[in-house]
Design a protein around this motif. Structure first.
Motif, short mmCIF file in Angstrom:
data_model
loop_
_atom_site.label_atom_id
_atom_site.label_comp_id
_atom_site.label_asym_id
_atom_site.label_seq_id
_atom_site.Cartn_x
_atom_site.Cartn_y
_atom_site.Cartn_z
N LYS A 157 108.97 52.66 -3.26
CA LYS A 157 107.67 53.31 -3.48
C LYS A 157 106.61 52.28 -3.83
O LYS A 157 105.47 52.35 -3.37
CB LYS A 157 107.81 54.34 -4.62
CG LYS A 157 106.53 55.13 -4.87
CD LYS A 157 106.15 55.98 -3.66
CE LYS A 157 104.94 56.85 -3.96
NZ LYS A 157 104.54 57.66 -2.78
N MET A 161 103.07 51.35 -1.95
CA MET A 161 101.79 51.34 -2.65
C MET A 161 101.07 49.99 -2.50
O MET A 161 99.83 49.95 -2.47
CB MET A 161 102.00 51.66 -4.13
CG MET A 161 102.55 53.06 -4.39
SD MET A 161 101.46 54.36 -3.73
CE MET A 161 100.11 54.27 -4.89
N LYS A 183 88.81 53.00 -6.23
CA LYS A 183 90.04 53.46 -5.58
C LYS A 183 91.08 52.35 -5.56
O LYS A 183 92.27 52.59 -5.81
CB LYS A 183 89.74 53.93 -4.15
CG LYS A 183 89.04 55.29 -4.07
CD LYS A 183 88.63 55.62 -2.65
CE LYS A 183 89.83 55.76 -1.73
NZ LYS A 183 89.41 56.13 -0.34
N ASN A 186 92.20 51.59 -9.31
CA ASN A 186 93.06 52.66 -9.83
C ASN A 186 94.47 52.58 -9.26
O ASN A 186 95.46 52.86 -9.96
CB ASN A 186 92.45 54.02 -9.53
CG ASN A 186 91.23 54.31 -10.37
OD1 ASN A 186 91.01 53.68 -11.41
ND2 ASN A 186 90.41 55.26 -9.95
N LEU A 187 94.57 52.22 -7.99
CA LEU A 187 95.90 52.09 -7.39
C LEU A 187 96.68 50.94 -8.04
O LEU A 187 97.87 51.10 -8.40
CB LEU A 187 95.78 51.85 -5.89
CG LEU A 187 97.11 51.76 -5.12
CD1 LEU A 187 96.98 52.40 -3.73
CD2 LEU A 187 97.55 50.29 -4.94
N GLN A 189 96.19 49.68 -10.97
CA GLN A 189 96.51 50.07 -12.34
C GLN A 189 97.73 50.98 -12.38
O GLN A 189 98.59 50.86 -13.25
CB GLN A 189 95.32 50.78 -12.98
CG GLN A 189 95.55 51.16 -14.43
CD GLN A 189 94.30 51.72 -15.09
OE1 GLN A 189 93.19 51.33 -14.74
NE2 GLN A 189 94.48 52.62 -16.03
N GLY A 190 97.82 51.90 -11.42
CA GLY A 190 98.98 52.79 -11.35
C GLY A 190 100.27 52.01 -11.12
O GLY A 190 101.30 52.32 -11.72
N LEU A 191 100.22 50.99 -10.27
CA LEU A 191 101.38 50.15 -10.03
C LEU A 191 101.81 49.44 -11.31
O LEU A 191 102.99 49.41 -11.67
CB LEU A 191 101.06 49.11 -8.95
CG LEU A 191 101.14 49.57 -7.49
CD1 LEU A 191 100.59 48.48 -6.58
CD2 LEU A 191 102.58 49.88 -7.11
N ASN A 193 101.16 50.26 -14.35
CA ASN A 193 101.64 51.21 -15.36
C ASN A 193 103.14 51.46 -15.23
O ASN A 193 103.82 51.77 -16.21
CB ASN A 193 100.88 52.53 -15.27
CG ASN A 193 99.50 52.46 -15.90
OD1 ASN A 193 99.25 51.63 -16.77
ND2 ASN A 193 98.60 53.32 -15.45
N GLU A 194 103.66 51.35 -14.01
CA GLU A 194 105.09 51.54 -13.78
C GLU A 194 105.92 50.35 -14.25
O GLU A 194 107.15 50.41 -14.24
CB GLU A 194 105.35 51.79 -12.29
CG GLU A 194 104.79 53.09 -11.75
CD GLU A 194 105.38 54.30 -12.45
OE1 GLU A 194 106.61 54.30 -12.69
OE2 GLU A 194 104.62 55.22 -12.78
N SER A 199 108.01 52.45 -19.33
CA SER A 199 108.38 53.05 -18.05
C SER A 199 109.87 52.91 -17.77
O SER A 199 110.52 51.94 -18.20
CB SER A 199 107.59 52.39 -16.91
OG SER A 199 106.20 52.56 -17.11
#
Length: 247
Positions: A157, A161, A183, A186-187, A189-191, A193-194, A199
């Protein structure tokens, strides 16, 4: 597996209570450690994950067990000694069983950094020391049907991404506006965060993301464009503390 910080011993485990519970266990073999005053702070200390495999311990199918690092059969006097307790999933706890960590040491993530004993290759842990090898085998960290497959799914995943990240980078180059920049940010940052200590499977995730050449390239391009925020840098710094040698 990541380095963990043990919480202060709960008030519940006073010297008197420890003696009472220990003697009760010796006499009855009952699970005297199965108490919320013990389990809740243990769970907090591991970010609600198994101290060994890092699977989440918040689902009905993966509930927490109190694991005795020095096992209760060899060391019954330590059944409620705070420094001897770890939060574990049923599978890691069951795999370790009555293994004697004094005779054949394994990693205690509350005492030492697993990075000193483990590296990674293709979602599998590799040993850097005898203790690392024992840890992998005793807790079955490379069990394909659970740990490796979960790490693989998350890793795939992340790869998807990263590819999407480059699409958003190209969109930003064309549009050069706030919406396209946000955009992209944020992407990323989401990566990241994992890959934080909170996590699931964060050692594997952080290692695979921060050693990925495409992600490294993307971050370099974003830095050149001056769109890497302090928040992203902070997430990268925290994630980097979890990265294992990739062999």
């Amino acid at each position: 597996m990541i380095k963990l910080e043990r919480e202060t011993k709960p008030d519940y485990l006073s010297d008197e209570k420890v003696f009472e519970l220990t003697e009760s266990f010796k006499a009855t073999k009952k699970s005297v450690w199965n108490h919320d005053h013990i389990k809740i702070p243990l769970l907090r200390s591991s970010h609600s994950k198994c101290a060994y495999c890092e699977c989440p311990l918040t689902s009905a199918s993966n509930y927490m067990e109190v694991e005795h690092f020095e096992d209760k059969n060899h060391y019954p006097e330590k059944v409620v000694l705070w420094e001897n307790l770890l939060p574990s999933c049923k599978k890691c706890n069951g795999a370790k069983g009555q293994h004697d960590v004094i005779g054949d040491p394994i990693i205690n993530p509350y005492v030492e950094d697993p990075k000193n004993h483990l590296s990674m290759r293709l979602y599998r842990f590799r040993a850097k020391s005898d203790k690392g090898q024992s840890t992998i085998e005793v807790t079955q960290l490379n069990s394909s049907d659970r740990s490796v497959f979960c790490r693989y799914e998350i890793g795939e995943k992340i790869s998807e991404m990263i590819d999407l990240g480059f699409e958003r980078w190209n969109e930003y180059l064309v549009r050069n506006n706030t919406r396209s920049k946000n955009k992209l940010v944020n992407l990323v940052q989401g990566l990241l965060n994992e890959c934080q200590p909170t996590s699931s499977y964060s050692a594997s995730t952080a290692t695979n993301l921060l050693t990925d050449p495409k992600f490294i390239e993307l971050m370099s391009l974003m830095r050149e464009a001056d769109i890497v925020s302090e928040e992203l840098d902070d997430l990268i710094l925290k994630a980097s503390t979890l990265v294992l040698d990739y062999v």
